[in-house]
Design an enzyme around this catalytic site. Structure first.
Site, short mmCIF file in Angstrom:
data_model
loop_
_atom_site.label_atom_id
_atom_site.label_comp_id
_atom_site.label_asym_id
_atom_site.label_seq_id
_atom_site.Cartn_x
_atom_site.Cartn_y
_atom_site.Cartn_z
N ASP A 170 0.86 -1.20 0.00
CA ASP A 170 0.00 0.00 0.00
C ASP A 170 0.89 1.24 0.00
OD1 ASP A 170 -3.13 0.79 1.03
OD2 ASP A 170 -1.55 2.27 1.41
N ASN A 178 -2.06 12.94 -4.13
CA ASN A 178 -3.22 13.41 -4.91
C ASN A 178 -3.50 14.88 -4.60
OD1 ASN A 178 -4.13 11.33 -6.52
ND2 ASN A 178 -5.58 10.52 -5.04
N ASP A 187 -2.34 8.94 -10.40
CA ASP A 187 -2.44 7.77 -11.29
C ASP A 187 -1.07 7.32 -11.78
OD1 ASP A 187 -5.13 7.76 -11.00
OD2 ASP A 187 -5.63 8.31 -13.06
N GLU A 210 -4.82 2.37 -4.13
CA GLU A 210 -3.35 2.35 -4.14
C GLU A 210 -2.84 1.14 -3.36
OE1 GLU A 210 -4.75 3.02 -1.06
OE2 GLU A 210 -2.90 4.02 -0.42
P1 GH3 Z 1 -1.88 5.40 4.29
O1 GH3 Z 1 -0.44 5.74 4.35
O2 GH3 Z 1 -2.46 5.15 5.63
O3 GH3 Z 1 -2.15 4.30 3.34
O4 GH3 Z 1 -2.63 6.71 3.76
P2 GH3 Z 1 -3.18 6.98 2.30
O5 GH3 Z 1 -3.38 8.46 2.14
O6 GH3 Z 1 -2.28 6.32 1.30
O7 GH3 Z 1 -4.53 6.19 2.29
P3 GH3 Z 1 -6.02 6.62 2.18
O8 GH3 Z 1 -6.79 5.34 2.17
O9 GH3 Z 1 -6.38 7.64 3.23
O10 GH3 Z 1 -6.14 7.34 0.78
C1 GH3 Z 1 -6.12 6.66 -0.41
C2 GH3 Z 1 -6.50 7.65 -1.50
O11 GH3 Z 1 -6.36 7.04 -2.78
C3 GH3 Z 1 -7.92 8.11 -1.42
C4 GH3 Z 1 -8.44 8.05 -2.86
O12 GH3 Z 1 -8.94 9.30 -3.24
C5 GH3 Z 1 -7.23 7.75 -3.67
N1 GH3 Z 1 -7.48 6.90 -4.83
C6 GH3 Z 1 -8.18 5.75 -4.91
N2 GH3 Z 1 -8.16 5.25 -6.16
C7 GH3 Z 1 -7.43 6.12 -6.92
C8 GH3 Z 1 -7.04 6.16 -8.29
O13 GH3 Z 1 -7.37 5.28 -9.12
N3 GH3 Z 1 -6.28 7.19 -8.70
C9 GH3 Z 1 -5.89 8.21 -7.84
N4 GH3 Z 1 -5.13 9.18 -8.32
N5 GH3 Z 1 -6.26 8.19 -6.55
C10 GH3 Z 1 -7.00 7.18 -6.08
MG MG Z 2 -2.11 4.20 1.31
MG MG Z 3 -4.95 1.98 0.99
#
Ligand code: GH3
Ligand code: MG
Ligand code: MG
Length: 299
Positions: A170, A178, A187, A210
Site C-alpha cells: 500500500d 493526490n 495515477d 493504491e
Molecule cells: P496510508 O499511508 O495510511 O495508506 O494513507 P493513504 O493516504 O495512502 O490512504 P487513504 O486510504 O487515506 O487514501 C487513499 C487515497 O487514494 C484516497 C483516494 O482518493 C485515492 N485513490 C483511490 N483510487 C485512486 C485512483 O485510481 N487514482 C488516484 N489518483 N487516486 C486514487
Molecule cells: Mg495508502
Molecule cells: Mg490503501
C-alpha cells in the site's frame, strides 16, 4: 490454433492432422482420451479440441464435459465432436455435453477448415473478453477478483510441502500525493508502483485504489520478505515525473505465508493485519505475519 485431436484410429488422426498442420495449426494427436485430457489441462495454449465420440477410456461425450470444466471461464476452448454416425441424437448429446460443434467422420478438408476459421474468430473474441474481465485498466495488473481467483488456484495446486506467500503493498500517504499534485499524477504514481510489483516474477494484482497484491508461489515467508524488501527499496527510489515537481513515495508491505488448512480469506486477513501493523509502526517497512501470529518487522 493449438488443437488436441482424439480418435481411437491412428489413420483418422493422421488424416485430420494432415488437413490441419499445413494450415499452420499446431496439432497434438491422441488415441487415449485420458492422456488427451491431462495434456489439455496442463497446456493453457490448447484452444481447440476435436474428439471422436468413440474414444476410450473416457467416452467422447465425457471428454467434452471434462474439457469444458477444465477450461471454465478462464481460457477459451472450442470443442468439436466428431462421429461416423451423424444423427440427431449424437449431435444433441454432444452439444449438451459441452461441444460447440459437430462434424461427421472423416471430415472433409474444406468443412473442417471452415469450421476452424469460425472457431478462431470466436476464441479470439473470448480471449479478449477474458483479458478485459481480469485486468485493471490503469495498471494492466490483474483486478481484485481475478487476483483472488489466482490465490485459490495456487492453494489448490500446492503439494504437501509446497510454499506460497502473499505480499500486500500500500502506497504511504497517497492522499497527500493526490492533494499536492492532482489525481493524474496520483495515477502515474500508481502505475509506477504497479510496474515495480510486476517485476518480481509473482502474480501481481491491483486490489483497490493504491493497494496491490503480489502472490509468490514456491516462496516461504523468509524468501517473500527478502523480495518485499527489494520491492520496498525500489519504490522508495522511484521518481514520478510531474509538472510541478518530481514525486517521491514510499510503500508499506504486509506478508503472510500460507499454512496447511488455511483458507484464502485467512491468508489475506493475516497479510492485511501485517500491512496494518507496518502502517502503525512507521510506514516504509515490511511486516511478516508468522503462522503462529507473531509479527516480524524489517526495514
Ligand atoms: P496510508 O499511508 O495510511 O495508506 O494513507 P493513504 O493516504 O495512502 O490512504 P487513504 O486510504 O487515506 O487514501 C487513499 C487515497 O487514494 C484516497 C483516494 O482518493 C485515492 N485513490 C483511490 N483510487 C485512486 C485512483 O485510481 N487514482 C488516484 N489518483 N487516486 C486514487
Ligand atoms: Mg495508502
Ligand atoms: Mg490503501
Amino acid at each position: 490454433m493449438h488443437i488436441v485431436i482424439v480418435d481411437p484410429s491412428r489413420v483418422v488422426l493422421k488424416v485430420v492432422s494432415g488437413i490441419l498442420t499445413p494450415q499452420g495449426h499446431k496439432v497434438y494427436a491422441f488415441t487415449d482420451s485420458r492422456e488427451a485430457l491431462v495434456f489439455l489441462s496442463d497446456n493453457e495454449a490448447v484452444d481447440a479440441l476435436i474428439t471422436s465420440l468413440e474414444t476410450t477410456p473416457i467416452s467422447g461425450l465425457e471428454l467434452c464435459w471434462q474439457a469444458r470444466l477444465v477450461a471454465e471461464a478462464r481460457r477459451p476452448l472450442y470443442i468439436i465432436a466428431m462421429s461416423s454416425l451423424h444423427n440427431v441424437r449424437n449431435l444433441g448429446e454432444a452439444l449438451d455435453s459441452g461441444a460447440d460443434d459437430f462434424i461427421s467422420k472423416p471430415p472433409s478438408a474444406e468443412e473442417l477448415q471452415a469450421r476452424l476459421r469460425a472457431a478462431q474468430r470466436l476464441t479470439a473474441l473470448q480471449r479478449d473478453l477474458i483479458r478485459m474481465a481480469e485486468t485493471d485498466p490503469l495498471t494492466g495488473l490483474l483486478n481484485r477478483r481475478a487476483f483472488g481467483t489466482r490465490i485459490g488456484e495456487a492453494v489448490e495446486r500446492l503439494g504437501p510441502h509446497g510454499a506460497l506467500s502473499l505480499v500486500l503493498v500500500d502506497i504511504d500517504h497517497f492522499k497527500a500525493i493526490n492533494d499536492a499534485h492532482g489525481h493524474d499524477v496520483g495515477d502515474l504514481a500508481i502505475q509506477a508502483v504497479a510496474g515495480e510489483i510486476a517485476r518480481d516474477g509473482g502474480v501481481a494484482g491491483r486490489l483497490g485504489g493504491e493497494e496491490f497484491g503480489l502472490l509468490l508461489p514456491g516462496q516461504d515467508a523468509i524468501a517473500a520478505t527478502e523480495i518485499a524488501q527489494g520491492l520496498r527499496q525500489r519504490c522508495q527510489a522511484l521518481i514520478v515525473k510531474a509538472p510541478r515537481a518530481p514525486v517521491r513515495l514510499t510503500c508499506s508491505l504486509g506478508i503472510s505465508e500460507w499454512s496447511e488448512g488455511e483458507t484464502v480469506d485467512g491468508l489475506m486477513k493475516r497479510a492485511d493485519i501485517a500491512l496494518y501493523d507496518a502502517k502503525a509502526t512507521g510506514r516504509n517497512c515490511v511486516v511478516t505475519s508468522r503462522t503462529d501470529f507473531v509479527l516480524a518487522k524489517t526495514g
